[in-house]
Design a protein around this motif. Structure first.
Motif, PDB file in Angstrom:
ATOM      1  N   ILE A  52     -68.545 -74.325 -82.937  1.00 21.22           N
ATOM      2  CA  ILE A  52     -68.919 -72.952 -82.577  1.00 21.22           C
ATOM      3  C   ILE A  52     -67.986 -71.943 -83.237  1.00 21.22           C
ATOM      4  CG2 ILE A  52     -69.041 -71.321 -80.647  1.00 21.22           C
ATOM      5  CD1 ILE A  52     -70.110 -73.599 -78.930  1.00 21.22           C
ATOM      6  N   THR A  55     -68.713 -71.540 -87.131  1.00 15.31           N
ATOM      7  CA  THR A  55     -70.086 -71.278 -87.566  1.00 15.31           C
ATOM      8  C   THR A  55     -70.388 -69.797 -87.387  1.00 15.31           C
ATOM      9  OG1 THR A  55     -70.766 -73.506 -86.863  1.00 15.31           O
ATOM     10  CG2 THR A  55     -72.509 -71.889 -87.239  1.00 15.31           C
ATOM     11  N   ARG A  60     -75.367 -70.049 -85.167  1.00 19.77           N
ATOM     12  CA  ARG A  60     -75.017 -70.858 -83.989  1.00 19.77           C
ATOM     13  C   ARG A  60     -76.269 -71.110 -83.147  1.00 19.77           C
ATOM     14  NH1 ARG A  60     -70.486 -66.917 -82.344  1.00 19.77           N
ATOM     15  NH2 ARG A  60     -68.804 -67.400 -83.801  1.00 19.77           N
ATOM     16  N   CYS A 251     -74.333 -68.938 -78.428  1.00 19.35           N
ATOM     17  CA  CYS A 251     -75.353 -69.377 -79.382  1.00 19.35           C
ATOM     18  C   CYS A 251     -76.604 -68.510 -79.287  1.00 19.35           C
ATOM     19  CB  CYS A 251     -75.697 -70.842 -79.152  1.00 19.35           C
ATOM     20  SG  CYS A 251     -74.292 -71.952 -79.446  1.00 19.35           S
TER      21      CYS A 251
END
Length: 280
Positions: A52, A55, A60, A251
């Motif tokens: 995480i 990215t 994500r 995300c």
């Protein structure tokens, strides 16, 4: 993923992805691709954090995969479209109410009176068109045997809540449908009945439903109208399926750049508005 975790296997089909090993604090996650297809991988918590962190936000697109047979913590997907019929829904009041309702019911079924509303994590991913929140109860003492058993608990709680709201004694409103209240009816039928009496319930801002810790008027904020103008729970019941993916913290869905972040909520209970019923 291959750049950040070069030694981690990525699988194009779920059947080939090894199951998580809880004793090693592992997760089974799915990765949403540009064509909306999914890839799967198993990784430990430390590698998940690394993935995480390294990215880009718009990439994500990671989901925790809940497999068949997995026990689960309490979680809710709370959302509604901001249309004209939902314009009077107070999202802050709804969030307080939904947390209180389910915390009180979990206290009852678990016989643990020390469960705290402060342990309900609230994550937000809203847009100007839609309110969207994920709620997760962060107390490892409370687990459900499967997503299906959690769905049953959510449905029974919502049904009981509606019955209590419809049957509560209140001298300020007439009850022409009282004979139609059937405690054995399903949730869909009970929602239809509640829809016909919703404006009456909204005026009951000082009528307390003690076992849920909210007022009758608060119940009105927990049911919203969909795009077809049908009343439904503010809680999405479709997220409790077999082999379910649940979006992870920080995300986003592919192509949306709408990360799921911690919501800034006040802990105190919102004050009910005694004039709210005039606006429905």
């Amino acid at each position: 993923v291959e750049r950040v975790l070069p030694n981690t296997e990525i699988h194009r089909r779920l059947i080939f992805c090894p199951k998580r090993r809880r004793s090693l604090n592992e997760y089974r996650i799915s990765i949403e691709q540009s064509d909306r297809k999914r890839q799967y991988m198993r990784l430990c918590f430390e590698d998940l954090l690394k993935l995480i962190e390294h990215t880009a936000a718009e990439n994500r697109c990671f989901y925790e995969h809940i497999s068949r047979g997995d026990s689960v913590e309490f979680y809710l997907d709370f959302e509604y479209v901001k249309n004209d019929r939902n314009s009077m829904v107070d999202v802050r009041a709804a969030l307080f109410a939904v947390r209180s309702v389910f915390i009180e019911q979990m206290k009852t079924i678990s016989n643990r009176r020390d469960l705290s509303i402060d342990d309900m994590i609230v994550l937000q991913s809203s847009t100007p068109q839609k309110e969207s929140y994920h709620l997760i109860f962060n107390d490892r003492r409370i687990r459900f045997s499967s997503p299906h058993s959690l769905r049953q608990f959510v449905e029974r709680t919502l049904h009981t809540l509606l019955i209590d709201a419809l049957e509560h004694g209140c001298s300020r409103r007439q009850r022409p449908h009282e004979k139609q209240i059937d405690c054995e009816s399903d949730l869909t039928h009970t929602i239809l009945l509640f829809d016909s009496m919703r404006s009456d319930c909204l005026s009951c801002y000082d009528c307390r439903l003690e076992r849920f810790g909210i007022n009758v008027s608060d119940v009105c904020h927990l049911f919203v109208y969909d795009k077809n103008d049908r009343l439904e729970p503010i809680v999405d019941l479709k997220v409790y399926g077999v082999e379910q993916d649940f979006r992870m913290f920080m995300c986003t869905k592919r192509g949306e750049n709408r990360p799921l972040l911690q919501a800034a909520l006040l802990k105190e209970e919102p004050q009910s508005d005694s004039n709210a019923s005039n606006d429905w």
